[in-house]
Design a protein around this motif. Structure first.
Motif, mmCIF file in Angstrom:
data_model
loop_
_atom_site.group_PDB
_atom_site.id
_atom_site.type_symbol
_atom_site.label_atom_id
_atom_site.label_comp_id
_atom_site.label_asym_id
_atom_site.label_seq_id
_atom_site.Cartn_x
_atom_site.Cartn_y
_atom_site.Cartn_z
ATOM 1 N N SER A 261 0.830 -1.208 0.000
ATOM 2 C CA SER A 261 0.000 0.000 0.000
ATOM 3 C C SER A 261 0.864 1.258 0.000
ATOM 4 N N LYS A 262 2.061 1.183 0.554
ATOM 5 C CA LYS A 262 2.976 2.334 0.540
ATOM 6 C C LYS A 262 3.370 2.682 -0.892
ATOM 7 N N SER B 57 0.433 4.289 -2.644
ATOM 8 C CA SER B 57 0.260 5.660 -2.178
ATOM 9 C C SER B 57 1.278 6.589 -2.840
ATOM 10 N N LYS C 163 -0.941 5.744 3.280
ATOM 11 C CA LYS C 163 -0.890 4.298 3.028
ATOM 12 C C LYS C 163 -1.817 3.522 3.955
ATOM 13 N N THR C 164 -2.103 4.077 5.132
ATOM 14 C CA THR C 164 -2.980 3.376 6.072
ATOM 15 C C THR C 164 -4.438 3.405 5.627
ATOM 16 N N LYS C 165 -4.787 4.327 4.728
ATOM 17 C CA LYS C 165 -6.173 4.419 4.260
ATOM 18 C C LYS C 165 -6.441 3.509 3.072
#
Length: 149
Positions: free
Chosen positions: A95-96, A99, A112-114
């Motif tokens: 995900s990083k 992003s 990235k956490t979303k």
């Protein structure tokens, strides 16, 4: 005595709430510690203005999240990755990386956490990832993992 809480007080209420507290508790505990202010007309008016401003800010953030979810539908993020035989990637796409690619290719900044990635991407192809944008609004990011040349 009626007081307006300035902070959350365990057993009494949340910040900004108007409560009825005993005179001694308010005078000896809440007021000296700046946990509350007396419920005067001026303080009540200030509290109402703060609530109104907070609602307006939430509405603006919600509208921004809706706009971002519409913008994400038209974006196709291309992520180049190295791979071995059979289309299997060396490592995985996280995900990083998604992003960072969104920010670089479209100027859209999403943490990235979303980005909801059930498990890391380990093969070439197209993927649809969900993004939690807040206020129960989700967007869809289209990701295309291609071979790095």
């Amino acid at each position: 005595m009626k007081v307006i809480l300035q902070q959350d007080v365990k057993g009494q209420g949340k910040k900004g709430q108007l409560i009825e507290a005993s005179d001694g508790y308010a005078r000896n505990f809440l007021l000296p510690r700046k946990l509350a202010v007396p419920a005067t007309a001026e303080n009540l008016n200030t509290m109402k203005q703060q609530e109104k401003a907070k609602r307006a800010q939430e509405a603006a953030e919600r509208a921004e999240a809706l706009e971002l979810s519409e913008k994400l539908k038209s974006c196709m993020v291309k992520i180049p990755a190295k791979a071995g035989t059979g289309g299997r990637l060396f490592g995985s796409v996280t995900s990083k990386e998604v992003s960072e690619a969104l920010k670089a290719q479209f100027g859209i900044d999403i943490a990235k956490t979303k980005i909801v990635l059930p498990d890391p991407i380990k093969a070439f192809g197209g993927y649809q990832l969900k993004c939690k944008l807040g206020y129960e609004i989700t967007g869809t990011v289209n990701v295309m993992v291609t071979e790095e040349k």
